[in-house]
Enzyme design. Structure first.
Site, PDB file in Angstrom:
ATOM      1  N   CYS A 267     -23.802 -13.727 -28.424  1.00 12.64           N
ATOM      2  CA  CYS A 267     -22.657 -13.987 -27.554  1.00 12.64           C
ATOM      3  C   CYS A 267     -21.508 -14.627 -28.349  1.00 12.64           C
ATOM      4  O   CYS A 267     -20.891 -13.969 -29.168  1.00 12.64           O
ATOM      5  CB  CYS A 267     -23.097 -14.837 -26.364  1.00 12.64           C
ATOM      6  SG  CYS A 267     -21.957 -14.753 -24.962  1.00 12.64           S
ATOM      7  N   HIS A 360     -27.573 -11.819 -24.340  1.00  7.30           N
ATOM      8  CA  HIS A 360     -28.513 -12.941 -24.301  1.00  7.30           C
ATOM      9  C   HIS A 360     -29.962 -12.441 -24.330  1.00  7.30           C
ATOM     10  O   HIS A 360     -30.513 -12.092 -23.280  1.00  7.30           O
ATOM     11  CB  HIS A 360     -28.308 -13.750 -23.014  1.00  7.30           C
ATOM     12  CG  HIS A 360     -27.026 -14.498 -22.952  1.00  7.30           C
ATOM     13  ND1 HIS A 360     -26.971 -15.855 -22.730  1.00  7.30           N
ATOM     14  CD2 HIS A 360     -25.736 -14.088 -23.089  1.00  7.30           C
ATOM     15  CE1 HIS A 360     -25.705 -16.247 -22.711  1.00  7.30           C
ATOM     16  NE2 HIS A 360     -24.947 -15.190 -22.931  1.00  7.30           N
ATOM     17  N   GLU A 362     -32.638 -14.104 -24.663  1.00  7.52           N
ATOM     18  CA  GLU A 362     -33.633 -15.040 -24.115  1.00  7.52           C
ATOM     19  C   GLU A 362     -34.013 -14.686 -22.686  1.00  7.52           C
ATOM     20  O   GLU A 362     -35.036 -15.149 -22.172  1.00  7.52           O
ATOM     21  CB  GLU A 362     -33.107 -16.478 -24.199  1.00  7.52           C
ATOM     22  CG  GLU A 362     -32.193 -16.914 -23.078  1.00  7.52           C
ATOM     23  CD  GLU A 362     -30.807 -16.296 -23.167  1.00  7.52           C
ATOM     24  OE1 GLU A 362     -30.138 -16.174 -22.115  1.00  7.52           O
ATOM     25  OE2 GLU A 362     -30.386 -15.940 -24.288  1.00  7.52           O
TER      26      GLU A 362
END
Length: 393
Positions: A267, A360, A362
């Site tokens: 990001c 992202h 995660e």
């Protein structure tokens, strides 16, 4: 929200004068920020506690919000960072076995001003047409002022372009996330320095689960301070604000690239790598926000459904490997692209150990298609260490 108590009126005022009338949700008062929409159908708590949403008024395209309440386990940071919240149909009461309270009460306790009962589809269509813009939510007594007064307050706030926010949301003191705290048995495989520009809690956890010790560092950390940790790799997180203001972090990354330390950014960290390589950045019309953004990995042709939250992008050529404007870093290629608008979604350095993505991996909340990127970074650190060992013989 109690069934017996009628909420106060609230207004959402956009910088072009368009106004939406609804009911107060959360705290009452005034919230100013950039109005943006997110398309995630789930994960509103992770969204609200994502530091990348600092100074923004989040418009949820999903119509029903608050159904599952809130709980301490799903927070991605220490608090709600969103400046304000805009929803269509707020749950009257939560219903979920993990719920520890209502979203309405959580917004109120943290002083987050919201509005409910508005046509979020119409707001989203307006923002898609006109672009993300300055806005304000006004509720209770603050909503009683004249339309001209409210619009003047909206227009007086700074634009997101030119805002330097990473230092505001970053931790003030460094801390370490140990693999042993997340199920890893044995000694850590690697140790990395992670610059917190607005990091989400799940990111260092994903590394720790794979045997990587993570030193989470404040955004103001210098190269010398981070290098003193002797990290096997360097990671830059997501975060809010305009990447054109991040000169300190650009210098930080360039120093590690010059030192040959493996780099991975997500990001904001993707935009910082782009700038470190000499590319520019620019503001998108309305950004990519949500957990259903399609991205193509150009090396494999596979499509990933990704979690994203960004309003800026890297301006790099899409047509194959090219020489980085900062020539000492060698060749670079755009590794991933958005299938919605062909925006750069990843960079891969071909002559130095560095890569990044605009999304992202995660997955908090979101799909797990991109989890392999953590493994790719571990493989890059392993290959770099092996090559250094061979050179030293």
């Amino acid at each position: 929200m109690s069934d017996a108590i009628m909420p106060a009126q609230a207004l959402l005022v956009l910088e072009d004068g368009r106004t939406f009338r609804g009911a107060s949700y959360g705290a009452q008062g005034t919230a100013l920020g950039e109005a943006v929409f997110t398309t995630g159908m789930t994960g509103y708590q992770e969204t609200l506690t994502d530091p990348s949403y600092a100074r923004q008024l989040i418009v949820q395209t999903a119509p029903h919000i608050g159904n599952t309440g809130v709980n301490a386990a799903d927070n991605e940071s220490s608090k709600i960072w969103a400046a304000g919240y805009v929803v269509r149909d707020a749950a009257r009461r939560p219903s979920n076995w993990r719920s520890e309270g209502s979203l309405d009460d959580e917004l109120s306790s943290q002083g987050v001003v919201g509005i409910s009962g508005v046509d979020t589809r119409a707001i989203t269509r307006h923002l898609r047409e006109r672009g993300a813009m300055k806005a304000g939510i006004f509720s209770g007594a603050d909503a009683d002022r004249t339309p001209a007064e409210l619009l003047a307050e909206v227009l007086a706030q700074p634009s997101m372009e030119g805002l330097q926010l990473a230092e505001e949301v970053s931790v003030k003191e460094a801390y370490v996330v140990e693999p042993s705290a997340h199920g890893w048995e044995g000694e850590p495989l690697f140790s990395i320095a992670a610059l917190d520009l607005g990091i989400k809690a799940m990111t260092p956890q994903r590394f720790a689960e794979r045997g990587v010790r993570v030193h989470v560092l404040p955004a103001t950390t210098t190269f010398e301070e981070a290098a003193a940790l002797n990290p096997d790799g360097v990671f830059l997180s997501n975060g809010p604000g305009d990447p054109a203001t991040a000169n300190r972090q650009v210098g930080f990354v360039r120093s590690f690239l010059d030192a040959g330390v493996p780099y991975f950014g997500i990001c904001f960290g993707n935009q910082i790598l782009g700038r470190a390589l000499g590319y520019g950045t620019y503001k998108l019309r309305y950004g990519h926000r949500g957990i259903n953004q399609p991205v193509m990995d150009r090396s494999t042709g596979k499509v990933e459904i990704t979690s994203q939250n960004h309003g800026f992008a890297v301006d790099a050529p899409l047509d194959g490997p090219t020489q980085a404007p900062e020539e000492r870093f060698g060749r670079v290629e755009v590794s991933h692209i958005s299938l919605n608008d062909q925006v750069v979604e990843g960079l891969s350095c071909l002559d130095i150990p560095a890569f990044s993505v605009q999304y992202h991996p995660e997955a908090a909340a979101g799909p797990h298609d991109a989890a392999y990127l953590f493994d790719r970074f571990i493989a890059l650190m392993s290959a770099t260490k092996n090559a250094q060992t061979e050179e030293s013989k």
